[in-house]
Design a protein around this motif. Structure first.
Motif, PDB file in Angstrom:
ATOM      1  N   ASP A 188      95.851  54.898  60.431  1.00  0.00           N
ATOM      2  CA  ASP A 188      96.552  55.995  59.768  1.00  0.00           C
ATOM      3  C   ASP A 188      96.217  57.324  60.437  1.00  0.00           C
ATOM      4  O   ASP A 188      95.346  57.393  61.304  1.00  0.00           O
ATOM      5  N   HIS A 189      96.924  58.364  60.009  1.00  0.00           N
ATOM      6  CA  HIS A 189      96.785  59.661  60.691  1.00  0.00           C
ATOM      7  C   HIS A 189      95.414  60.290  60.458  1.00  0.00           C
ATOM      8  O   HIS A 189      94.980  61.116  61.264  1.00  0.00           O
ATOM      9  N   ALA A 190      94.707  59.904  59.382  1.00  0.00           N
ATOM     10  CA  ALA A 190      93.366  60.449  59.165  1.00  0.00           C
ATOM     11  C   ALA A 190      92.392  59.914  60.208  1.00  0.00           C
ATOM     12  O   ALA A 190      91.567  60.666  60.756  1.00  0.00           O
ATOM     13  N   VAL A 191      92.489  58.629  60.517  1.00  0.00           N
ATOM     14  CA  VAL A 191      91.637  58.029  61.546  1.00  0.00           C
ATOM     15  C   VAL A 191      91.982  58.610  62.922  1.00  0.00           C
ATOM     16  O   VAL A 191      91.104  59.031  63.677  1.00  0.00           O
ATOM     17  N   VAL A 192      93.275  58.640  63.236  1.00  0.00           N
ATOM     18  CA  VAL A 192      93.703  59.149  64.554  1.00  0.00           C
ATOM     19  C   VAL A 192      93.337  60.619  64.706  1.00  0.00           C
ATOM     20  O   VAL A 192      92.844  61.051  65.757  1.00  0.00           O
ATOM     21  N   GLY A 193      93.555  61.415  63.666  1.00  0.00           N
ATOM     22  CA  GLY A 193      93.206  62.835  63.732  1.00  0.00           C
ATOM     23  C   GLY A 193      91.724  63.058  63.923  1.00  0.00           C
ATOM     24  O   GLY A 193      91.305  63.952  64.670  1.00  0.00           O
ATOM     25  N   ALA A 194      90.909  62.237  63.258  1.00  0.00           N
ATOM     26  CA  ALA A 194      89.458  62.363  63.415  1.00  0.00           C
ATOM     27  C   ALA A 194      89.029  61.998  64.829  1.00  0.00           C
ATOM     28  O   ALA A 194      88.103  62.607  65.382  1.00  0.00           O
ATOM     29  N   ILE A 195      89.702  61.016  65.426  1.00  0.00           N
ATOM     30  CA  ILE A 195      89.392  60.658  66.806  1.00  0.00           C
ATOM     31  C   ILE A 195      89.737  61.817  67.743  1.00  0.00           C
ATOM     32  O   ILE A 195      88.989  62.110  68.683  1.00  0.00           O
ATOM     33  N   VAL A 196      90.852  62.486  67.493  1.00  0.00           N
ATOM     34  CA  VAL A 196      91.200  63.671  68.296  1.00  0.00           C
ATOM     35  C   VAL A 196      90.119  64.734  68.146  1.00  0.00           C
ATOM     36  O   VAL A 196      89.637  65.299  69.134  1.00  0.00           O
ATOM     37  N   ALA A 197      89.719  65.023  66.899  1.00  0.00           N
ATOM     38  CA  ALA A 197      88.695  66.045  66.661  1.00  0.00           C
ATOM     39  C   ALA A 197      87.383  65.680  67.346  1.00  0.00           C
ATOM     40  O   ALA A 197      86.704  66.549  67.917  1.00  0.00           O
ATOM     41  N   LYS A 198      87.023  64.400  67.312  1.00  0.00           N
ATOM     42  CA  LYS A 198      85.781  63.955  67.958  1.00  0.00           C
ATOM     43  C   LYS A 198      85.913  64.043  69.480  1.00  0.00           C
ATOM     44  O   LYS A 198      84.981  64.494  70.169  1.00  0.00           O
ATOM     45  N   THR A 199      87.061  63.615  70.013  1.00  0.00           N
ATOM     46  CA  THR A 199      87.297  63.681  71.458  1.00  0.00           C
ATOM     47  C   THR A 199      87.232  65.121  71.954  1.00  0.00           C
ATOM     48  O   THR A 199      86.757  65.389  73.065  1.00  0.00           O
ATOM     49  N   TRP A 200      87.681  66.034  71.122  1.00  0.00           N
ATOM     50  CA  TRP A 200      87.688  67.455  71.488  1.00  0.00           C
ATOM     51  C   TRP A 200      86.361  68.141  71.173  1.00  0.00           C
ATOM     52  O   TRP A 200      86.241  69.344  71.286  1.00  0.00           O
ATOM     53  N   ARG A 201      85.382  67.361  70.762  1.00  0.00           N
ATOM     54  CA  ARG A 201      84.020  67.857  70.519  1.00  0.00           C
ATOM     55  C   ARG A 201      83.980  68.979  69.478  1.00  0.00           C
ATOM     56  O   ARG A 201      83.203  69.930  69.593  1.00  0.00           O
ATOM     57  N   LEU A 202      84.802  68.825  68.462  1.00  0.00           N
ATOM     58  CA  LEU A 202      84.753  69.782  67.362  1.00  0.00           C
ATOM     59  C   LEU A 202      83.514  69.484  66.514  1.00  0.00           C
ATOM     60  O   LEU A 202      82.953  68.384  66.572  1.00  0.00           O
ATOM     61  N   PRO A 203      83.065  70.454  65.724  1.00  0.00           N
ATOM     62  CA  PRO A 203      81.877  70.229  64.891  1.00  0.00           C
ATOM     63  C   PRO A 203      82.012  68.983  64.022  1.00  0.00           C
ATOM     64  O   PRO A 203      83.103  68.655  63.548  1.00  0.00           O
ATOM     65  N   THR A 204      80.901  68.308  63.794  1.00  0.00           N
ATOM     66  CA  THR A 204      80.900  67.060  63.027  1.00  0.00           C
ATOM     67  C   THR A 204      81.532  67.233  61.658  1.00  0.00           C
ATOM     68  O   THR A 204      82.238  66.338  61.163  1.00  0.00           O
ATOM     69  N   VAL A 205      81.308  68.381  61.026  1.00  0.00           N
ATOM     70  CA  VAL A 205      81.866  68.607  59.688  1.00  0.00           C
ATOM     71  C   VAL A 205      83.390  68.530  59.724  1.00  0.00           C
ATOM     72  O   VAL A 205      84.021  68.026  58.780  1.00  0.00           O
ATOM     73  N   ILE A 206      84.014  68.959  60.809  1.00  0.00           N
ATOM     74  CA  ILE A 206      85.471  68.882  60.933  1.00  0.00           C
ATOM     75  C   ILE A 206      85.906  67.441  61.142  1.00  0.00           C
ATOM     76  O   ILE A 206      86.862  66.971  60.522  1.00  0.00           O
ATOM     77  N   VAL A 207      85.215  66.716  62.012  1.00  0.00           N
ATOM     78  CA  VAL A 207      85.540  65.303  62.254  1.00  0.00           C
ATOM     79  C   VAL A 207      85.500  64.522  60.942  1.00  0.00           C
ATOM     80  O   VAL A 207      86.426  63.759  60.617  1.00  0.00           O
TER      81      VAL A 207
END
Length: 289
Positions: A188-207
């Motif tokens: 789902d888009h929550a999993v995919v979006g979190a992978i984008v945030a993690k790939t982009w090295r955003l803060p853990t709280v955002i992931v």
């Protein structure tokens, strides 16, 4: 789900699960440079301006936002450096991240123009609500607003049949949006979006917040950081405010979880209704660069 469990889940989905064939845009080099500057104890506004000015379209977009009616300046800014000086380093960084995110997704922009407008409004609403809460990071909330639903255009771009799933998910009354996505695509888009945030090295709280933003059981889960739970509750209220502005009928999630989210943040319906009026002009002033 704690941070380690979510990281394991995202890695498994990315490299061995249904997400492995979806193209996740790499973190742009300009964002890497921006993150390196922001990691310093005292980020240099001139360096941030130089990063912004290294891409003509990005600089033009930044100047356009700085000169929008949202800020109501008497004298317009004429350069990226002036825009950074006027907006501040961290708000500038959020705007640049938004620009880079939109331009990293290779999809016909006319198909998702409204998506970006709504995402920008969600970002504005989350920042406003966070600003009313003691100790909350406004820029973190603003960035979350941009990334919460980024999995949708990523899946539109790379998952066959997802456009039909979107139509079905918005129409069904017997199950949630996430459940419909998982029934059709095993993710789902929550999993995919979190992978984008993690790939982009955003803060853990955002992931974590991106991954959990449709899971309201976390509001009572003490293993989830309070900052993440705050963002989940704020996002639900922000989505409600955006829906009100865009004349979208009351959303099922708000009907089911709105009261819980307000109670978690210790606010009442009167405050939410007041925010509808407060945010009218900022919502109308949205500029998608």
């Amino acid at each position: 789900m704690d941070a380690q469990a979510i990281n394991r889940e995202l890695d498994a989905a990315r490299y061995a699960g249904p997400v492995k064939d979806i193209v996740i845009p790499p973190c742009p080099q300009l964002l890497v440079q921006l993150q390196q500057e922001l990691a310093l104890a005292d980020p240099d506004p001139h360096r941030v301006a130089a990063i912004a000015g290294s891409d003509v379209a990005m600089a033009a977009g930044l100047i356009r936002v700085a000169n929008s009616s949202l800020y109501a300046r008497k004298e317009p800014v004429a350069s990226a450096a002036q825009a950074v000086a006027m907006l501040g380093v961290r708000p500038t960084a959020t705007l640049l991240t938004s620009f880079l995110l939109r331009n990293s997704i290779r999809i016909d922009p006319t198909l998702i123009e409204h998506f970006w407008e709504s995402s920008t409004r969600r970002s504005i609403a989350m920042a406003h609500i966070a600003g009313q809460m003691y100790g909350m990071d406004v820029e973190i909330a603003k960035t979350c607003g941009l990334f919460f639903h980024v999995g949708i255009p990523i899946m539109l771009q790379g998952v066959r049949g997802y456009s039909g799933t979107l139509v079905e998910a918005m129409a069904r009354q017997d199950r949630t949006f996430i459940e419909t996505e998982n029934a059709a695509h095993r993710t789902d888009h929550a999993v995919v979006g979190a992978i984008v945030a993690k790939t982009w090295r955003l803060p853990t709280v955002i992931v974590l917040a991106v991954r959990l933003h449709h899971d309201f059981s976390v509001l009572e889960d003490d293993t989830v950081p309070i900052a993440v739970r705050n963002l989940v509750a704020i996002a639900a209220i922000a989505d409600h405010l955006v829906a009100q502005h865009e004349a979208i009928e009351v959303q099922r999630e708000w009907q089911r979880y709105g009261e819980r989210c307000m109670a978690f943040l210790q606010i009442g319906p009167a405050e939410v209704e007041a925010w509808v009026d407060v945010l009218y002009h900022p919502f109308e002033s949205v500029v998608v660069t």
